[in-house]
Design a protein around this motif. Structure first.
Motif, mmCIF file in Angstrom:
data_model
loop_
_atom_site.group_PDB
_atom_site.id
_atom_site.type_symbol
_atom_site.label_atom_id
_atom_site.label_comp_id
_atom_site.label_asym_id
_atom_site.label_seq_id
_atom_site.Cartn_x
_atom_site.Cartn_y
_atom_site.Cartn_z
ATOM 1 N N ALA A 1 -33.438 -76.242 15.398
ATOM 2 C CA ALA A 1 -34.730 -75.849 15.966
ATOM 3 C C ALA A 1 -35.752 -75.625 14.855
ATOM 4 O O ALA A 1 -35.419 -75.182 13.752
ATOM 5 N N HIS A 2 -37.015 -75.955 15.157
ATOM 6 C CA HIS A 2 -38.101 -75.839 14.183
ATOM 7 C C HIS A 2 -39.405 -75.802 14.959
ATOM 8 O O HIS A 2 -39.487 -76.323 16.073
ATOM 9 N N SER A 3 -40.443 -75.233 14.365
ATOM 10 C CA SER A 3 -41.739 -75.236 15.034
ATOM 11 C C SER A 3 -42.285 -76.660 15.106
ATOM 12 O O SER A 3 -41.906 -77.523 14.313
ATOM 13 N N ALA A 4 -43.174 -76.903 16.056
ATOM 14 C CA ALA A 4 -43.748 -78.235 16.254
ATOM 15 C C ALA A 4 -44.539 -78.671 15.027
ATOM 16 O O ALA A 4 -45.142 -77.857 14.342
ATOM 17 N N GLY A 5 -44.479 -79.983 14.739
ATOM 18 C CA GLY A 5 -45.225 -80.548 13.624
ATOM 19 C C GLY A 5 -44.349 -81.417 12.745
ATOM 20 O O GLY A 5 -43.162 -81.596 12.998
ATOM 21 N N SER A 6 -44.953 -81.963 11.694
ATOM 22 C CA SER A 6 -44.234 -82.831 10.763
ATOM 23 C C SER A 6 -43.328 -82.007 9.854
ATOM 24 O O SER A 6 -43.648 -80.874 9.502
ATOM 25 N N ALA A 7 -42.210 -82.620 9.460
ATOM 26 C CA ALA A 7 -41.250 -81.936 8.599
ATOM 27 C C ALA A 7 -40.678 -82.911 7.580
ATOM 28 O O ALA A 7 -40.444 -84.076 7.889
ATOM 29 N N ASP A 8 -40.470 -82.421 6.367
ATOM 30 C CA ASP A 8 -39.833 -83.220 5.324
ATOM 31 C C ASP A 8 -38.339 -83.311 5.578
ATOM 32 O O ASP A 8 -37.727 -82.345 6.054
ATOM 33 N N VAL A 9 -37.743 -84.459 5.268
ATOM 34 C CA VAL A 9 -36.301 -84.655 5.380
ATOM 35 C C VAL A 9 -35.749 -84.728 3.951
ATOM 36 O O VAL A 9 -36.175 -85.564 3.162
ATOM 37 N N THR A 10 -34.813 -83.827 3.628
ATOM 38 C CA THR A 10 -34.253 -83.756 2.280
ATOM 39 C C THR A 10 -32.743 -83.903 2.319
ATOM 40 O O THR A 10 -32.080 -83.254 3.133
ATOM 41 N N VAL A 11 -32.217 -84.754 1.444
ATOM 42 C CA VAL A 11 -30.778 -84.917 1.268
ATOM 43 C C VAL A 11 -30.433 -84.402 -0.122
ATOM 44 O O VAL A 11 -31.086 -84.763 -1.099
ATOM 45 N N VAL A 12 -29.411 -83.541 -0.194
ATOM 46 C CA VAL A 12 -28.944 -83.021 -1.479
ATOM 47 C C VAL A 12 -27.484 -83.396 -1.640
ATOM 48 O O VAL A 12 -26.664 -83.101 -0.774
ATOM 49 N N ASN A 13 -27.172 -84.060 -2.731
ATOM 50 C CA ASN A 13 -25.791 -84.424 -3.049
ATOM 51 C C ASN A 13 -25.156 -83.342 -3.900
ATOM 52 O O ASN A 13 -25.856 -82.563 -4.548
ATOM 53 N N PRO A 14 -23.824 -83.276 -3.935
ATOM 54 C CA PRO A 14 -23.158 -82.338 -4.824
ATOM 55 C C PRO A 14 -23.684 -82.529 -6.249
ATOM 56 O O PRO A 14 -23.944 -83.643 -6.677
#
Length: 92
Positions: free
Chosen positions: A61-74
């Motif tokens: 869940a998140h507030s409405a609007g655009s959001a960044d997508v982040t992937v973090v590797n070990p």
């Protein structure tokens, strides 16, 4: 050996979903692993499937609007797609 995210082309199958979460998205790129983590707008995206070239996760869940997508590797290597997902507001 530390795995780097060499190229991060995020291609979400669905780049829009409700603010309540629950949307499955697939992120494509290279250098991912089963230990990679994903956040969408700073909120954990629950990983359901991961391979060297793609990760599927379910948004929280998140507030409405655009959001960044982040992937973090070990090891801390990360890649971010700015405004990679949009949360829609609840219908009124």
């Amino acid at each position: 050996m530390q795995t780097a995210i060499r190229r991060t082309e995020y291609l979400a199958i669905r780049s829009f979903g409700p603010a309540v979460g629950g949307t499955a998205i697939t992120i494509s790129g290279t250098g991912f692993s089963a230990s990679s983590t994903v956040t969408v707008g700073g909120v954990a995206c629950t990983v359901t499937k991961a391979s060297l070239r793609s990760i599927t996760c379910t948004t929280g869940a998140h507030s409405a609007g655009s959001a960044d997508v982040t992937v973090v590797n070990p090891g801390g290597r990360a890649g971010t797609k700015v405004d990679g997902f949009t949360y829609g507001s609840a219908p009124t």
